[in-house]
Write a protein that holds these residues in place. Structure first.
Motif, short mmCIF file in Angstrom:
data_model
loop_
_atom_site.label_atom_id
_atom_site.label_comp_id
_atom_site.label_asym_id
_atom_site.label_seq_id
_atom_site.Cartn_x
_atom_site.Cartn_y
_atom_site.Cartn_z
N SER A 1 95.41 -19.19 27.50
CA SER A 1 93.94 -20.01 27.42
C SER A 1 94.67 -21.88 28.02
N THR A 2 96.12 -22.03 27.84
CA THR A 2 96.45 -23.37 28.58
C THR A 2 96.01 -22.50 30.48
N ILE A 3 95.94 -21.51 30.91
CA ILE A 3 96.14 -21.69 32.29
C ILE A 3 94.46 -21.38 32.65
N GLY A 4 93.70 -20.86 31.19
CA GLY A 4 92.42 -20.99 31.27
C GLY A 4 90.84 -21.68 31.72
N VAL B 1 99.58 -13.95 23.73
CA VAL B 1 98.36 -13.32 25.02
C VAL B 1 96.81 -14.76 24.99
N LEU B 2 96.05 -15.16 24.53
CA LEU B 2 95.14 -15.00 24.36
C LEU B 2 95.67 -16.80 24.30
N TYR B 3 96.93 -17.71 23.58
CA TYR B 3 97.43 -18.93 23.70
C TYR B 3 97.69 -19.04 25.19
N VAL C 1 99.82 -10.27 31.62
CA VAL C 1 101.60 -9.84 31.84
C VAL C 1 102.92 -10.57 31.99
N ASN C 2 102.44 -12.31 31.19
CA ASN C 2 103.49 -13.38 31.09
C ASN C 2 103.90 -12.50 29.98
N GLN C 3 103.01 -12.35 29.05
CA GLN C 3 103.83 -12.38 27.73
C GLN C 3 104.47 -10.37 27.16
N CYS C 4 103.38 -9.78 28.27
CA CYS C 4 103.81 -8.44 27.75
C CYS C 4 105.18 -7.07 28.79
N ILE C 5 104.94 -8.33 29.30
CA ILE C 5 106.48 -8.46 30.50
C ILE C 5 107.43 -8.86 29.60
N VAL C 6 107.62 -9.46 28.75
CA VAL C 6 108.66 -8.86 27.56
C VAL C 6 108.61 -8.63 25.86
N HIS D 1 92.98 -20.21 11.70
CA HIS D 1 93.48 -18.59 11.41
C HIS D 1 91.72 -17.63 11.15
N VAL D 2 92.14 -16.50 11.76
CA VAL D 2 90.90 -15.54 11.60
C VAL D 2 91.26 -14.42 11.89
N PHE D 3 90.83 -13.71 10.47
CA PHE D 3 90.86 -12.60 9.81
C PHE D 3 92.24 -12.58 9.60
N GLY D 4 93.32 -13.70 9.02
CA GLY D 4 94.59 -13.94 8.90
C GLY D 4 94.98 -13.67 9.72
N VAL D 5 95.03 -13.99 10.67
CA VAL D 5 95.91 -14.15 11.70
C VAL D 5 95.38 -15.85 13.13
N GLY D 6 96.55 -16.57 12.92
CA GLY D 6 96.92 -17.66 13.61
C GLY D 6 96.29 -18.10 15.43
N LEU D 7 95.13 -18.43 15.07
CA LEU D 7 95.14 -18.94 16.57
C LEU D 7 95.01 -20.25 16.86
N LYS D 8 95.52 -20.26 18.62
CA LYS D 8 95.56 -21.44 18.73
C LYS D 8 93.76 -22.16 19.04
N VAL D 9 93.22 -23.78 18.78
CA VAL D 9 92.28 -23.92 19.06
C VAL D 9 91.95 -23.75 20.24
N THR D 10 92.60 -24.27 21.60
CA THR D 10 92.93 -23.88 23.02
C THR D 10 92.37 -22.86 23.06
N VAL D 11 92.24 -21.60 22.36
CA VAL D 11 91.05 -20.31 22.55
C VAL D 11 89.53 -20.91 22.83
N LEU D 12 89.42 -21.59 21.26
CA LEU D 12 88.22 -22.00 21.50
C LEU D 12 87.76 -22.69 22.42
N TRP D 13 88.23 -23.60 22.64
CA TRP D 13 88.41 -25.09 23.43
C TRP D 13 88.04 -23.93 25.65
N TRP D 14 88.44 -23.05 25.75
CA TRP D 14 88.58 -21.60 26.30
C TRP D 14 87.05 -21.18 26.82
#
Length: 352
Positions: A69-72, A64-66, A313-318, A191-204
């Protein structure tokens, strides 16, 4: 000296002017432009945590964060531009334009991919400067100027790509020099606490933090709010209105370039028809976050919250197992709610 004044002097009690009366912390919080979006984000988060069990996992939240981020990143630039009183309808295809330019320049001129990306940055900034210059020079509303740019870039993206590559997509550049390092900057996974996080989140987060600092702590930020509120009054007190507005369009172009490079280095190839319609998503993110269409009001943090709502909303509908075709319906509801809520909070602020 009157009796009341003597009483004040004798008791050493200062008389407080209502015009400089300090607001309470809670009152200041309520008057923030992004409060409506924050309340909505919390409500939507709780709702999907209940109805979409897969959303409760850290991996799903990272997804969801990824998506947010691309929209953000783009919503951040669009929000700052809207605070300055202007619109840019070419942002969706400008993202694609930057990625196509970087790919084709690097591939056809046998350049390091970093060089191709930097050349694409120059082209993107030129498009932003063109938009700003035309708006200020012609006095035509930015809605119409950037609509024309949207059409021109749409045609350029398709026609030039076909002319250069013979197809509607760019060739692979994954084996070219500079690609691995550029990919690490624009589209790697940390990887943050074992979870893969796209670098775009940090850039966002970084884009939002810098934009917030500029808006709230610098003279340029004061200029942006001034030209968005009333550019004639701003010009009368010495604000360089033309430079500010051109700079805002160029900032949006920079954001478009950055997101375009992410798409290029994440997927290696770019379809020339991508991006059409995304400009409305960026504007919706900014509006949900508290920006007014009339300018002079809003925050980058609000745009961040608006983008998060969009991604959620985009992801959680799925995740909830619903038909994704309902997404646009929910997006429309969120936009309507945001406009009503923002208007209510703004009216409350005006009364206070």
């Amino acid at each position: 000296m009157t009796t009341d004044e003597a009483l004040d002097l004798s008791t050493h009690t200062p008389v407080t002017d209502e015009r400089v009366k300090k607001q309470k912390p809670l009152q200041r919080l309520i008057l923030r432009p992004e409060v409506g979006a924050l309340i909505g984000a919390i409500a939507i988060l709780i709702f999907f945590l209940i109805v979409a069990p897969p959303f409760r996992s850290p991996e799903a939240f990272a997804t969801v964060l990824y998506a947010s981020s691309t929209i953000g990143i783009m919503a951040c630039g669009v929000a700052v531009l809207m605070i300055g009183g202007e619109f840019d309808l070419s942002t969706g295809v400008a993202v694609t334009f930057s990625s196509l330019a970087a790919s084709m320049l690097a591939y056809n001129l046998h350049l390091n991919t970093w060089v191709g990306s930097l050349l694409a940055l120059g082209l993107s900034l030129a498009v932003g400067a063109f938009n700003g210059y035309m708006v200020m020079r012609t006095k035509i509303p930015s809605f119409l100027i950037t609509l024309a740019t949207f059409l021109m870039l749409t045609g350029i993206n398709l026609a030039v790509t076909k002319m250069v590559t013979g197809q509607v997509a760019t060739p692979t550049i994954a084996d070219m020099e500079g690609f691995p390092s550029a990919q690490a900057v624009f589209s790697s996974t940390i990887h943050v606490f074992g979870v893969g996080l796209k670098v775009t989140v940090l850039w966002w987060i970084l884009f939002t933090a810098v934009a917030t600092y500029v808006l709230m702590r610098t003279r340029v930020g004061n200029w942006i709010f001034a030209v968005g509120g009333n550019q004639d009054s701003a010009r009368a007190v010495g604000v360089p209105v033309t430079k500010v507005k051109i700079g805002l369009f160029m900032f949006v172009a920079f954001c478009a370039w950055f997101v375009g490079q992410h798409l290029l280095y994440a997927y290696d190839t770019v379809q020339s028809g991508q991006g059409v319609g995304n400009e409305f998503l960026y504007i919706i993110g900014a509006v949900i976050g508290g920006c007014l269409l009339t300018g002079g009001y809003g925050t980058a943090v609000g745009a961040m919250i608006g983008a998060f709502i969009f991604g959620m909303v985009n992801q959680c509908i799925v995740y909830a197992g619903w038909n994704p075709d309902w997404f646009k319906f929910f997006l429309g509801i969120m936009l309507l709610f945001a406009v009503i809520a923002n208007n209510a909070f703004r009216n409350f602020a005006a009364k206070r």
